[in-house]
Design a protein around this motif. Structure first.
Motif, PDB file in Angstrom:
ATOM      1  N   GLY A   1      43.312  58.842 -48.764  1.00  0.00           N
ATOM      2  CA  GLY A   1      42.409  57.716 -48.952  1.00  0.00           C
ATOM      3  C   GLY A   1      41.317  58.010 -49.969  1.00  0.00           C
ATOM      4  O   GLY A   1      41.117  59.150 -50.375  1.00  0.00           O
TER       5      GLY A   1
ATOM      6  N   LEU B   1      41.065  52.593 -50.343  1.00  0.00           N
ATOM      7  CA  LEU B   1      41.937  52.914 -49.226  1.00  0.00           C
ATOM      8  C   LEU B   1      41.197  53.900 -48.335  1.00  0.00           C
ATOM      9  O   LEU B   1      40.637  54.888 -48.826  1.00  0.00           O
ATOM     10  CB  LEU B   1      43.234  53.549 -49.739  1.00  0.00           C
TER      11      LEU B   1
ATOM     12  N   VAL C   1      41.788  56.148 -44.725  1.00  0.00           N
ATOM     13  CA  VAL C   1      42.792  56.612 -43.777  1.00  0.00           C
ATOM     14  C   VAL C   1      42.077  57.346 -42.655  1.00  0.00           C
ATOM     15  O   VAL C   1      41.171  58.139 -42.901  1.00  0.00           O
ATOM     16  CB  VAL C   1      43.789  57.557 -44.493  1.00  0.00           C
TER      17      VAL C   1
ATOM     18  N   ARG D   1      45.944  53.198 -41.892  1.00  0.00           N
ATOM     19  CA  ARG D   1      45.580  52.983 -43.294  1.00  0.00           C
ATOM     20  C   ARG D   1      44.943  51.606 -43.422  1.00  0.00           C
ATOM     21  O   ARG D   1      45.473  50.625 -42.922  1.00  0.00           O
ATOM     22  CB  ARG D   1      46.815  53.094 -44.180  1.00  0.00           C
TER      23      ARG D   1
END
Length: 177
Positions: free
Chosen positions: A97, A133, A135, A167
């Motif tokens: 991420g 992103l 995670v 995610r």
């Protein structure tokens, strides 16, 4: 009142206290700490802080060639956690991420992760990122809630080398210039 600061050797003892609280083998996301980093001695700690890019708060993770902005979450002279913003999108960011963060156990449940994530999303926006992103471990409900508070949209759960991971994508938009 918490603050995000560039890593500094001035807080060596305070950082070690936070590190010790996590205990051996625990995952401290957001600090950019590698198993090869020697942080107990002043010289080793200074080398690690220099690697993180103490002057600019940015560094390159050599093994993955990821440009990264590191910040420590502090209150007074106490280190409460760390947060990292990884720039670009390569295999490492695809797996880990754009953002990683960790709050020391005694400082959890105070909203610090939510606050720090908001500040680092502002930083991402300043760097021209449209979305990030994030995670987290599939069983880390607190982190999932933190991400969702900032508009995280679940992509799903994937198996990783660390186990199942949630995610999320957060759209942040660019700052007008």
């Amino acid at each position: 009142m918490p603050a995000l600061i560039v890593p500094t050797t001035r807080l060596h003892t305070a950082w070690l206290e936070a590190h010790d609280e996590w205990g051996p083998g625990s995952h401290e996301d957001g600090f950019g700490l590698r198993p090869s980093d020697e942080v107990d001695s002043p010289a080793g700690f200074a080398a690690w802080v220099a690697r993180l890019g103490r002057e600019s708060g940015q560094a390159t993770i050599e093994a993955h060639r990821v440009h990264c902005t590191y910040r420590w979450i502090v209150e007074g002279d106490q280190v409460l956690g760390g947060i990292a913003l990884r720039h670009g999108f390569n295999d490492f960011v695809q797996a880990a991420g754009h953002v990683g963060y960790g709050i020391r156990p005694s400082a959890r449940r105070r909203g610090l992760a939510t606050w720090a994530l908001g500040r680092i999303l502002d930083e991402a926006r300043k760097h021209g990122m449209d979305q990030v992103l994030i995670v987290c471990a599939a069983d880390n409900i607190a982190s999932a809630k933190t991400i969702e508070r900032h508009g995280g949209v679940p992509e799903g759960i994937r198996d990783t080398h660390l186990g199942p991971a949630r995610r999320y994508w957060i759209k942040i938009g660019r700052t007008a210039t």
